[in-house]
Design an enzyme around this catalytic site. Sequence first.
Site, short mmCIF file in Angstrom:
data_model
loop_
_atom_site.label_atom_id
_atom_site.label_comp_id
_atom_site.label_asym_id
_atom_site.label_seq_id
_atom_site.Cartn_x
_atom_site.Cartn_y
_atom_site.Cartn_z
CG HIS A 1 2.86 -0.63 -30.08
ND1 HIS A 1 2.16 -1.22 -29.02
CD2 HIS A 1 3.99 -0.08 -29.52
CE1 HIS A 1 2.87 -0.78 -27.90
NE2 HIS A 1 4.03 -0.45 -28.02
CD GLU B 1 5.21 3.16 -27.19
OE1 GLU B 1 5.36 2.13 -27.61
OE2 GLU B 1 5.17 3.60 -25.88
CG HIS C 1 8.59 -1.59 -26.59
ND1 HIS C 1 8.96 -0.37 -26.14
CD2 HIS C 1 7.25 -1.45 -27.02
CE1 HIS C 1 8.11 0.52 -25.95
NE2 HIS C 1 6.89 -0.11 -26.55
#
Length: 138
Positions: free
Chosen positions: A80, A129, A7
């Site tokens: 992110h 991440e 994502h």
Amino acid sequence: MFGRLNHVGVATRSIAEARGHYARLFGAAAVGESFDLPAQGVRVCFVDAPNAQIELIEPLGDASPLAGFLERNPAGGQHHLCFEVADLDAAIRDAVSAGARPLGEPRLGAHGTRVVFLHPREMGGVLVELMEAAHAGH
Ligand code: CO
């Protein structure tokens, strides 16, 4: 070491307002329910794009780590990138040996699996991440 893009995190002041925007772009069925992650100080809502998700994140509480980002980016924006890894501990070791700097210890992420963030300074300016995939290679 890094797997598929899971994502893109997008900070917003109001998921309630952003939902309509994403429903018009991707269809109402693509926009999930929002939920709170108090331990991380954020409210989250996933939008399903055809090949990855967009993670809308809104500050939850006064001490939210998103507060500073939204001060610098009042309209919200890209926050992110999240990549899947099969084995988070091995991926952290590889990333550290490549010069990356984890921000704290792994913790439970929005998908219910362990995640860790890597400081943007060593990642070309991008907050990254790493997310342990529930099923490796899915
Ligand atoms: Co994320």
